[in-house]
Design a protein around this motif. Structure first.
Motif, PDB file in Angstrom:
ATOM      1  N   UNK A 535     -20.076 -22.452  31.871  1.00 46.88           N
ATOM      2  CA  UNK A 535     -21.118 -21.906  32.738  1.00 46.88           C
ATOM      3  C   UNK A 535     -21.224 -20.412  32.493  1.00 46.88           C
ATOM      4  N   UNK A 536     -22.451 -19.889  32.553  1.00 47.81           N
ATOM      5  CA  UNK A 536     -22.671 -18.458  32.374  1.00 47.81           C
ATOM      6  C   UNK A 536     -23.878 -18.036  33.193  1.00 47.81           C
ATOM      7  N   UNK A 537     -23.824 -16.808  33.669  1.00 47.84           N
ATOM      8  CA  UNK A 537     -24.946 -16.232  34.418  1.00 47.84           C
ATOM      9  C   UNK A 537     -25.155 -14.798  33.955  1.00 47.84           C
ATOM     10  N   UNK A 538     -26.396 -14.472  33.590  1.00 46.93           N
ATOM     11  CA  UNK A 538     -26.755 -13.141  33.130  1.00 46.93           C
ATOM     12  C   UNK A 538     -27.795 -12.578  34.099  1.00 46.93           C
ATOM     13  N   UNK A 539     -27.373 -11.617  34.904  1.00 42.17           N
ATOM     14  CA  UNK A 539     -28.254 -11.046  35.915  1.00 42.17           C
ATOM     15  C   UNK A 539     -29.207 -10.044  35.289  1.00 42.17           C
ATOM     16  N   UNK A 540     -30.346  -9.905  35.907  1.00 41.44           N
ATOM     17  CA  UNK A 540     -31.353  -8.970  35.410  1.00 41.44           C
ATOM     18  C   UNK A 540     -30.860  -7.534  35.507  1.00 41.44           C
ATOM     19  N   UNK A 541     -29.982  -7.263  36.477  1.00 44.37           N
ATOM     20  CA  UNK A 541     -29.451  -5.907  36.661  1.00 44.37           C
ATOM     21  C   UNK A 541     -28.425  -5.529  35.602  1.00 44.37           C
ATOM     22  N   UNK A 542     -27.930  -6.520  34.829  1.00 43.40           N
ATOM     23  CA  UNK A 542     -27.027  -6.208  33.731  1.00 43.40           C
ATOM     24  C   UNK A 542     -25.661  -6.850  33.808  1.00 43.40           C
ATOM     25  N   UNK A 543     -25.196  -7.257  34.991  1.00 40.16           N
ATOM     26  CA  UNK A 543     -23.870  -7.870  35.051  1.00 40.16           C
ATOM     27  C   UNK A 543     -23.950  -9.319  34.592  1.00 40.16           C
ATOM     28  N   UNK A 544     -22.815  -9.860  34.153  1.00 36.95           N
ATOM     29  CA  UNK A 544     -22.770 -11.230  33.656  1.00 36.95           C
ATOM     30  C   UNK A 544     -21.434 -11.865  33.988  1.00 36.95           C
ATOM     31  N   UNK A 545     -21.459 -13.185  34.080  1.00 33.22           N
ATOM     32  CA  UNK A 545     -20.248 -13.953  34.391  1.00 33.22           C
ATOM     33  C   UNK A 545     -20.208 -15.194  33.514  1.00 33.22           C
ATOM     34  N   UNK A 546     -19.006 -15.578  33.129  1.00 29.61           N
ATOM     35  CA  UNK A 546     -18.804 -16.781  32.320  1.00 29.61           C
ATOM     36  C   UNK A 546     -17.565 -17.503  32.824  1.00 29.61           C
ATOM     37  N   UNK A 547     -17.581 -18.843  32.733  1.00 27.71           N
ATOM     38  CA  UNK A 547     -16.439 -19.636  33.194  1.00 27.71           C
ATOM     39  C   UNK A 547     -16.334 -20.907  32.371  1.00 27.71           C
ATOM     40  N   UNK A 548     -15.101 -21.361  32.199  1.00 28.91           N
ATOM     41  CA  UNK A 548     -14.814 -22.618  31.510  1.00 28.91           C
ATOM     42  C   UNK A 548     -13.749 -23.369  32.299  1.00 28.91           C
ATOM     43  N   UNK A 549     -13.956 -24.655  32.465  1.00 31.86           N
ATOM     44  CA  UNK A 549     -12.965 -25.546  33.079  1.00 31.86           C
ATOM     45  C   UNK A 549     -12.857 -26.773  32.197  1.00 31.86           C
ATOM     46  N   UNK A 550     -11.622 -27.183  31.848  1.00 31.90           N
ATOM     47  CA  UNK A 550     -11.466 -28.310  30.926  1.00 31.90           C
ATOM     48  C   UNK A 550     -10.103 -28.960  31.115  1.00 31.90           C
ATOM     49  N   UNK A 551     -10.012 -30.203  30.620  1.00 31.58           N
ATOM     50  CA  UNK A 551      -8.767 -30.969  30.701  1.00 31.58           C
ATOM     51  C   UNK A 551      -8.769 -32.045  29.621  1.00 31.58           C
ATOM     52  N   UNK A 552      -7.568 -32.467  29.245  1.00 29.39           N
ATOM     53  CA  UNK A 552      -7.400 -33.515  28.245  1.00 29.39           C
ATOM     54  C   UNK A 552      -6.574 -34.645  28.857  1.00 29.39           C
ATOM     55  N   UNK A 553      -7.047 -35.876  28.666  1.00 33.04           N
ATOM     56  CA  UNK A 553      -6.335 -37.074  29.137  1.00 33.04           C
ATOM     57  C   UNK A 553      -5.998 -37.927  27.922  1.00 33.04           C
ATOM     58  N   UNK A 554      -4.724 -38.399  27.854  1.00 36.53           N
ATOM     59  CA  UNK A 554      -4.288 -39.216  26.731  1.00 36.53           C
ATOM     60  C   UNK A 554      -3.871 -40.614  27.196  1.00 36.53           C
ATOM     61  N   UNK A 555      -3.974 -41.521  26.253  1.00 37.53           N
ATOM     62  CA  UNK A 555      -3.488 -42.873  26.547  1.00 37.53           C
ATOM     63  C   UNK A 555      -1.964 -42.888  26.605  1.00 37.53           C
ATOM     64  N   UNK A 556      -1.315 -42.134  25.717  1.00 33.06           N
ATOM     65  CA  UNK A 556       0.151 -42.057  25.682  1.00 33.06           C
ATOM     66  C   UNK A 556       0.580 -40.594  25.680  1.00 33.06           C
ATOM     67  N   UNK A 557       1.682 -40.312  26.382  1.00 34.76           N
ATOM     68  CA  UNK A 557       2.209 -38.947  26.426  1.00 34.76           C
ATOM     69  C   UNK A 557       2.817 -38.572  25.075  1.00 34.76           C
TER      70      UNK A 557
END
Length: 726
Positions: A535-557
């Protein structure tokens, strides 16, 4: 008499005024200038007249131009009979912004190569000025100034002396060699004599390179006492130079050296020192660092970075780059749009007391080649990768899976990969990847793994993305991209030693990799699902924000992943990453791995703030315990580095590295610098708190002062004072 009043006019005087000679009084650098008659000039004045006795008179806002030379005066008179040129001032002669001459009056000969200027002042690069009672030109090469004051400080008309000046009975400027020769010279600080030199030579500011002393420095350390370092720079032609810096104190006798050479297709730089000191009496100490780069035929590039040191404590004792391992490397690289070839030979030398040189991979050889193809029949992109790796330990000790050993390891890998992407309805992007890797291993001095082993690993992955964007009512643009990947791989073959992939990082860069191990000696096995969003947001005034959320799931450890890697078990830790940037120069970046107990196994935060007078950077690092990464206690550390321009010319700086786990600082430093147009002063104090069996804590005080003006601009911002108006 021919007269033209109140009329500004220009005449080409290529015969009457051979203007090239006017360039020579102000430091033209050509050893053999073109004949004067070949250099036409333009003369501009309010009034011009030619008298019956062949005198040419130009008066009133007189200006003359020739090339990058400009002369300004109130009156110029040329007498053809005597061949003299009289110039009435105030006179100003400029050449290309490099040198300026100011004078009250001048009388020069026909060639303008010899003559006399009274009340003259010579200014180099608007930086260094030489004021004299009179100035003479000799042979078109030498400028002699009598009763001269030399300074780069701003001089006001209030009668107060400059911060520093050099008073000399005579100064000679050699415009060909670009040197200044002083006779009977005094160095004065606030008009108080502090040094006397019968004769001294200094380069003029237009000279980029010349042999001579550089700025000395004073250094005081708790281990070495108080000493002085006096560097001397040798020019060895246009493409080579050598700097020797004796460093003498009560406890050390050191000679630092640096050699640089530029070739037609490359460069080399050697830096080192030879030392005899009281820290290790009767022993020769020192170091040698060598770097270089060469462009070879067939678009090959050779680079090397070599490091050697006499003992483990030398780098810390003499405040060299903060290294606990020395990495020496020679690489050969060839790259193009669709291929990459890289060969490297690497050597490691440990300086850590906790490591044994015999038990670390000290010699490493690698060859990597990748070629990209774009088949038209099936579309997409095909990658062929060939890789060879080998490392050696000097120990022949045969251990097992858990104990230290002298294992030597070699690997050859061939990898074929095909991938293609499609754009589906509703903006969905689909990417399919399929490939196979074949690995062959040779292992020596290891009682657990077989000497020869091999493995084949087919793999495939299907990735879906849905990038979306919108602009809200405030004018800000937002992006949102959910991602999901279903991956599969099957490692078929022998058990092999995991000797290259001991430290694993889980981040945005390898989220969608089918193997998150850093090298090919280990590969993930089985079915996995990776999901997340950007996700990212770029404001008209100049500030910006970015974020990432993720995970991995396996069948076997997979128990090969360490505790703090965040990839152990069937469900990985939650990867969290974000960044904030504001238009006032503030930026915050954070990344962490959050486990199912809502505790962070790894976390780091970095902040930066840059404004006109302020520059601050800092970071915080948290690492949990992990025996597999040789970390038996938690690591919690902050690092800070900043500077602030307190006032014009004054800058304060500080740095700190603090171990929160041990509740003590590991390094700290303070600095204060002052710089204006005529002087630069630098004060610093640094403290290293850590100690080992070979290195003791130490405190380092540094001091240097230099008179600006006798070197080219170093590119740093300088504060120039101004005179107060009464």
């Amino acid at each position: 008499m021919l007269r033209t009043d109140n009329l500004r006019r220009a005449l080409m005087l290529s015969v009457v005024l051979p203007w090239l000679a006017i360039a020579s009084p102000i430091g033209a650098q050509q050893a053999a200038p073109a004949p004067a008659a070949e250099q036409p000039a333009i003369l501009v004045a309010d009034q011009m007249l030619i008298t019956p006795d062949r005198q040419l008179i130009a008066k009133g806002n007189v200006e003359a131009f020739q090339g990058d030379v400009r002369l300004q005066a109130q009156r110029i008179t040329f007498e053809e009979g005597s061949g003299t040129l009289k110039i009435e001032g105030p006179i100003r002669i400029d050449q290309g912004g490099e040198i300026t001459i100011l004078a009250n009056a001048a009388e020069l000969d026909r060639s303008l190569r010899d003559g006399l200027l009274t009340g003259a002042r010579m200014v180099f690069k608007q930086q260094l000025q030489l004021a004299s009672l009179q100035m003479t030109r000799v042979g078109g090469r030498y400028t002699q100034l009598y009763k001269t004051s030399v300074t780069s400080c701003h001089v006001c008309e209030d009668g107060k002396p400059p911060l520093w000046q050099i008073r000399a009975e005579r100064v000679i400027h050699d415009q060909v060699e670009q040197q200044l020769y002083f006779e009977n010279a005094q160095v004065r600080v606030l008009d108080v004599p502090v040094f006397y030199f019968p004769a001294v030579r200094l380069p003029d500011p237009t000279l980029k390179r010349t042999s001579g002393f550089l700025v000395p420095s004073i250094r005081t350390t708790s281990n070495l006492g108080t000493g002085v370092k006096i560097p001397y720079f040798f020019t060895l032609g246009d493409s080579r130079d050598l700097t020797l810096s004796p460093y003498i104190s009560s406890d050390t006798r050191t000679l630092d050296a640096r050699y640089r050479q530029a070739f037609r297709r490359g460069t080399i730089e050697l830096e080192g020192a030879f030392t005899r000191d009281d820290l290790q009496p009767d022993e020769d100490r020192g170091y040698l660092f060598a770097t270089g780069q060469f462009d070879l035929p067939r678009d090959l590039q050779l680079e090397f970075d070599l490091k050697a040191v006499s003992d483990n404590a030398y780098i810390a004792d003499y405040s060299l780059p903060d290294l606990d391992r020395l990495r020496s490397e020679v690489t050969l690289t060839k790259s193009s749009r669709d291929s990459l070839l890289r060969a490297a030979l690497i050597n490691f030398k440990t300086l850590r007391d906790s490591e044994s040189q015999d038990l670390i991979p000290s010699t490493i050889g690698e060859i990597y080649y990748q070629k990209r193809y774009f088949p038209t029949s099936i579309g997409g992109e095909t990658r062929l990768t060939l890789e060879a790796h080998g490392h050696n330990r000097t120990s022949d000790l045969e251990g097992n899976l858990t104990t230290a050993n002298g294992r030597d390891h070699g690997r050859v890998t061939a990898d074929l990969d095909w991938r293609r992407s499609w754009h589906l309805a509703q903006g969905v992007e689909l990417e399919w990847e399929v490939g196979t890797a074949i690995d062959s291993f040779t292992t020596y001095d290891d009682s657990y793994h077989p000497e020869h082993s091999s493995r084949i690993t087919p793999r495939s992955a299907l990735t879906l993305r849905l990038p979306m964007a919108k602009t809200d009512a405030s004018g800000a643009t937002q992006f949102f991209e959910p991602i999901v990947q279903l991956g599969w791989s099957n490692a078929i073959g022998d058990s092999v030693a995991q000797d290259e992939s001991n430290y694993v990082e889980f981040d945005q860069g390898n989220l969608l990799s089918l193997s998150r191990f850093p090298a090919s000696d280990a590969r993930e096995d089985g079915l996995s699902l990776a999901y997340g969003f950007n996700w990212a947001r770029f404001a008209k005034s100049g500030w910006q924000a970015q974020a990432t959320l993720a995970q991995v799931i396996r069948q076997d450890a997979d128990n090969r992943f360490s505790k703090s890697s965040g990839l152990g078990g069937t469900t990985s830790d939650l990867l969290l990453a974000g960044q904030l940037k504001f238009n006032d120069g503030i930026a915050l970046t954070a990344r962490g791995l959050l486990n199912d107990s809502l505790n962070f196994s790894k976390a780091e935060v970095r902040g930066d703030w840059y404004r006109d007078a302020l520059a601050v950077s800092g970071s915080y690092l948290w690492l949990g315990t992990d025996p597999n990464e040789n970390r038996t206690t938690e690591t919690s550390e902050i690092w800070f580095d900043g500077s602030y321009e307190v006032s014009p010319g004054w800058k304060a700086s500080a740095n700190l590295r603090y171990d929160i786990s041990d509740a003590r600082a590991t390094r700290a430093g303070l600095g204060l610098a002052f710089s204006n147009e005529c002087v630069t002063v630098d004060l610093s104090v640094n403290r290293r708190y850590t100690s080992t069996t070979s290195v003791d804590p130490s405190t380092d005080f540094g001091f240097s002062i230099s008179m600006n003006g006798f070197s080219i601009n170093n590119g740093s911002k300088q504060y120039r004072r101004s005179c107060r108006q009464s």
